[in-house]
Design an enzyme around this catalytic site. Structure first.
Site, PDB file in Angstrom:
ATOM      1  N   VAL A   9       9.381  -3.403   0.037  1.00  0.00           N
ATOM      2  CA  VAL A   9       9.215  -3.272   1.480  1.00  0.00           C
ATOM      3  C   VAL A   9       9.819  -1.933   1.887  1.00  0.00           C
ATOM      4  CG1 VAL A   9       9.120  -5.734   2.049  1.00  0.00           C
ATOM      5  CG2 VAL A   9      11.339  -4.602   1.855  1.00  0.00           C
ATOM      6  N   SER A  10       9.469  -1.454   3.077  1.00  0.00           N
ATOM      7  CA  SER A  10       9.846  -0.091   3.460  1.00  0.00           C
ATOM      8  C   SER A  10      11.265   0.029   3.997  1.00  0.00           C
ATOM      9  CB  SER A  10       8.865   0.443   4.514  1.00  0.00           C
ATOM     10  OG  SER A  10       7.558   0.519   3.964  1.00  0.00           O
ATOM     11  N   THR A  11      11.784  -1.030   4.641  1.00  0.00           N
ATOM     12  CA  THR A  11      13.113  -0.945   5.248  1.00  0.00           C
ATOM     13  C   THR A  11      13.956  -2.141   4.849  1.00  0.00           C
ATOM     14  OG1 THR A  11      12.583  -2.183   7.266  1.00  0.00           O
ATOM     15  CG2 THR A  11      12.042   0.165   7.254  1.00  0.00           C
ATOM     16  N   GLN A  14      13.246  -5.624   6.423  1.00  0.00           N
ATOM     17  CA  GLN A  14      12.098  -6.422   6.018  1.00  0.00           C
ATOM     18  C   GLN A  14      12.458  -7.335   4.854  1.00  0.00           C
ATOM     19  OE1 GLN A  14       9.479  -2.934   5.501  1.00  0.00           O
ATOM     20  NE2 GLN A  14       8.153  -3.803   7.063  1.00  0.00           N
TER      21      GLN A  14
END
Length: 219
Positions: A9-11, A14
């Protein structure tokens, strides 16, 4: 043969749970996971996964964009998987497991992957163009505010809003000769880096320049 999963996931806000659950459902034996942007391939767990895989292993991901966000990086990553003698299985793409001939199966899979890479790249380029067009329209209409600053009066973080206001107060006092602390001391007192304080000072000057003189006098 081992099934090796990769989840991303990007962050940090998340959640990886959905990807991990689907990878387990697909029979994955080992999962490499991380919370980092996919804008580039410089990701520790991705590198660890690529180093780990061996001949006849199967790399399983939920979707291609978990591996990478642009066609160039995806091509390099997929090529590395192939050089390792492993196969790539993207769960949201059509499966050709029923095709017995491995060469034909790999050929069809490669064509489908290349097609989806092209489509994904085109979609991202289209989104960028539309975003830029929207920004230009908003600028012409005077509605464009730009990206919300990390330290500013409208920061979503309450503590950083407070730090911004306190920094502005102390900087104004210093400008008026009522504050003896140096800027470096002010930054240390607020728990921020000196460069952040200089950035806040710059933003404050920009914000003040955009306020009409009549409003500045009455504020």
């Amino acid at each position: 043969m081992s099934k090796i999963g990769y989840a991303r996931v990007s962050t940090r806000d998340q959640n990886l749970a959905r990807q991990i659950e689907q990878l387990h459902d697909a029979g994955v034996n080992k999962i490499f996971q991380e919370k980092l942007s996919g804008k580039n391939a410089d990701r520790p767990q991705l590198k660890a996964m690529l180093d780990y895989i061996r001949d006849d292993d199967e790399v399983v991901v939920l979707s291609l964009d978990r591996l990478g966000r642009n066609s160039h990086d995806l091509t390099d990553i997929i090529e590395t998987i192939r050089r390792r003698g492993a196969q790539l299985n993207v769960l949201n793409l059509p499966s050709f497991a029923s095709i017995e001939d491995p060469n034909l199966r790999n050929l069809i899979t490669t064509i489908i992957v290349e097609l989806y890479k092209y489509i994904a790249q085109e979609e991202r380029e289209t989104i960028k163009i539309r975003q830029q067009q929207g920004i230009e329209i908003a600028k012409r209409q005077g509605k464009y505010k730009g990206k919300i600053r990390e330290y500013g009066p409208h920061s979503p973080n309450r503590q950083k809003r407070y730090i911004y206001k306190e920094a502005c107060r102390l900087l104004n006092r210093k400008k008026d000769g009522d504050e003896t602390l140096t800027k470096r001391q002010i930054a240390r007192m607020l728990g921020i880096a000196p460069v952040t304080l200089y950035r806040i000072e710059k933003y404050q000057a920009e914000d003040l320049a955009n306020v009409p003189l009549s409003e500045r006098e009455t504020s």
